[in-house]
Design an enzyme around this catalytic site. Structure first.
Site, PDB file in Angstrom:
ATOM      1  N   GLN A 276       0.854  -1.194   0.000  1.00  0.00           N
ATOM      2  CA  GLN A 276       0.000   0.000   0.000  1.00  0.00           C
ATOM      3  C   GLN A 276       0.890   1.244   0.000  1.00  0.00           C
ATOM      4  O   GLN A 276       1.968   1.226   0.608  1.00  0.00           O
ATOM      5  CB  GLN A 276      -0.898  -0.010   1.236  1.00  0.00           C
ATOM      6  CG  GLN A 276      -1.935  -1.122   1.226  1.00  0.00           C
ATOM      7  CD  GLN A 276      -2.673  -1.224   2.551  1.00  0.00           C
ATOM      8  OE1 GLN A 276      -3.217  -0.250   3.034  1.00  0.00           O
ATOM      9  NE2 GLN A 276      -2.658  -2.407   3.145  1.00  0.00           N
TER      10      GLN A 276
HETATM   11  N1  GTP Z   1      -6.686 -14.810  -9.963  1.00  0.00           N
HETATM   12  C1  GTP Z   1      -5.638 -14.614  -9.166  1.00  0.00           C
HETATM   13  N2  GTP Z   1      -5.745 -13.847  -8.069  1.00  0.00           N
HETATM   14  C2  GTP Z   1      -4.670 -13.706  -7.285  1.00  0.00           C
HETATM   15  C3  GTP Z   1      -3.425 -14.310  -7.578  1.00  0.00           C
HETATM   16  N3  GTP Z   1      -2.528 -13.951  -6.620  1.00  0.00           N
HETATM   17  C4  GTP Z   1      -3.207 -13.180  -5.758  1.00  0.00           C
HETATM   18  N4  GTP Z   1      -4.491 -13.028  -6.148  1.00  0.00           N
HETATM   19  C5  GTP Z   1      -5.547 -12.270  -5.456  1.00  0.00           C
HETATM   20  O1  GTP Z   1      -5.152 -10.900  -5.440  1.00  0.00           O
HETATM   21  C6  GTP Z   1      -5.560 -10.273  -4.223  1.00  0.00           C
HETATM   22  C7  GTP Z   1      -4.359  -9.681  -3.506  1.00  0.00           C
HETATM   23  O2  GTP Z   1      -3.458 -10.728  -3.104  1.00  0.00           O
HETATM   24  P1  GTP Z   1      -2.359 -10.534  -1.978  1.00  0.00           P
HETATM   25  O3  GTP Z   1      -1.477 -11.728  -2.015  1.00  0.00           O
HETATM   26  O4  GTP Z   1      -2.969 -10.174  -0.680  1.00  0.00           O
HETATM   27  O5  GTP Z   1      -1.598  -9.255  -2.556  1.00  0.00           O
HETATM   28  P2  GTP Z   1      -0.352  -8.486  -1.929  1.00  0.00           P
HETATM   29  O6  GTP Z   1       0.511  -8.089  -3.079  1.00  0.00           O
HETATM   30  O7  GTP Z   1       0.297  -9.294  -0.870  1.00  0.00           O
HETATM   31  O8  GTP Z   1      -1.034  -7.185  -1.317  1.00  0.00           O
HETATM   32  P3  GTP Z   1      -0.488  -6.232  -0.113  1.00  0.00           P
HETATM   33  O9  GTP Z   1      -0.149  -7.118   1.031  1.00  0.00           O
HETATM   34  O10 GTP Z   1      -1.625  -5.300   0.197  1.00  0.00           O
HETATM   35  O11 GTP Z   1       0.699  -5.502  -0.644  1.00  0.00           O
HETATM   36  C8  GTP Z   1      -6.248 -11.372  -3.407  1.00  0.00           C
HETATM   37  O12 GTP Z   1      -7.648 -11.281  -3.637  1.00  0.00           O
HETATM   38  C9  GTP Z   1      -5.699 -12.652  -4.005  1.00  0.00           C
HETATM   39  O13 GTP Z   1      -6.557 -13.772  -3.847  1.00  0.00           O
HETATM   40  C10 GTP Z   1      -3.321 -15.124  -8.757  1.00  0.00           C
HETATM   41  O14 GTP Z   1      -2.284 -15.688  -9.123  1.00  0.00           O
HETATM   42  N5  GTP Z   1      -4.464 -15.231  -9.511  1.00  0.00           N
END
Ligand code: GTP
Ligand code: MG
Length: 204
Positions: free
Chosen positions: A78
């Site tokens: 974020q």
């Molecule tokens: N379809 C799909 N959705 C994904 C994939 N990887 C993550 N998501 C979705 O994307 C959203 C964000 O995933 P996170 O892993 O929390 O993302 P992040 O980069 O860690 O986010 P922050 O911790 O806020 O920086 C969630 O709803 C996940 O389920 C993927 O490979 N395919």
């Protein structure tokens, strides 16, 4: 004397431990990727995607791959949390930068965040793996398209690659990690970090 030989033994035979920083803007899928890595490479079942919440602190994951120990540091993406990333640069052997390949409206945000990362002197020479995540979605762009969209400058000297992956179904993840281990093993940055940590036998 014993400690000298023990130091030498450790230096020659213990597995190297690499620190890999996982960054990228919020919702790119970094934590989902980390949990998938745990499922693929360890006996631990990673958290399922529906139990993963936006990251505020630091998530750590340890795995063994290609006869090396990897420690992943996954940080929140974020806007208000991105200033924390640089606290981890100095100790990182390599960087994984995750992009949501199915969300072109946020490519510009990813590009400027990554350009800032690349300008930071604490990351000089760190190999860079850029992942176009969410390939399981039909509108995800390929690794080549993502490279064109991001059009990164300042990459000339750096060892880097774009890979298409899915943190949901695991596509492209093993190939990406193999590449990363291979380049970290040969990188000058690894030599530099090893020397700095005093891992010269007998001088610890
Ligand atoms: N379809 C799909 N959705 C994904 C994939 N990887 C993550 N998501 C979705 O994307 C959203 C964000 O995933 P996170 O892993 O929390 O993302 P992040 O980069 O860690 O986010 P922050 O911790 O806020 O920086 C969630 O709803 C996940 O389920 C993927 O490979 N395919
Ligand atoms: Mg996260």
């Amino acid at each position: 004397m014993f400690s000298l030989f023990f130091g030498l033994y450790k230096y020659l035979f213990s597995k190297t431990e690499f620190h890999v920083l996982i960054i990228g803007i919020d919702k790119a899928g970094k934590t989902t990727l980390l949990e998938k890595l745990k499922s693929i490479y360890s006996n631990l079942e990673g958290l399922p995607p529906d139990r993963i919440v936006p990251t505020v602190g630091l998530n750590i994951g340890r795995i063994e791959a290609s006869n090396t120990k990897l420690v992943f540091w996954d940080l929140g993406g974020q806007p208000g949390l991105r200033s924390i990333w640089e606290k981890y640069y100095e100790e990182a052997h390599a960087v994984i930068f995750v992009v949501d390949a199915a969300c072109p409206s946020r490519f510009e945000d990813s590009k400027s965040a990554l350009e800032k990362v690349l300008r930071h002197e604490d990351l000089q020479g760190a190999p860079l793996l850029i992942l176009g995540n969410k390939q399981d979605l039909s509108d995800a762009v390929s690794a080549e398209e993502l490279a064109r969209y991001l059009a990164l400058k300042k990459l000339d000297e750096r060892v880097y690659v774009f890979e298409a992956v899915s943190a949901y179904d695991g596509m492209g993840i093993k190939e990406s990690i193999e590449w990363l281990v291979d380049v970290m093993e040969r990188s000058k940055r690894t030599e530099m970090l090893r020397a700095r940590s005093g891992a010269i036998p007998g001088y610890m």
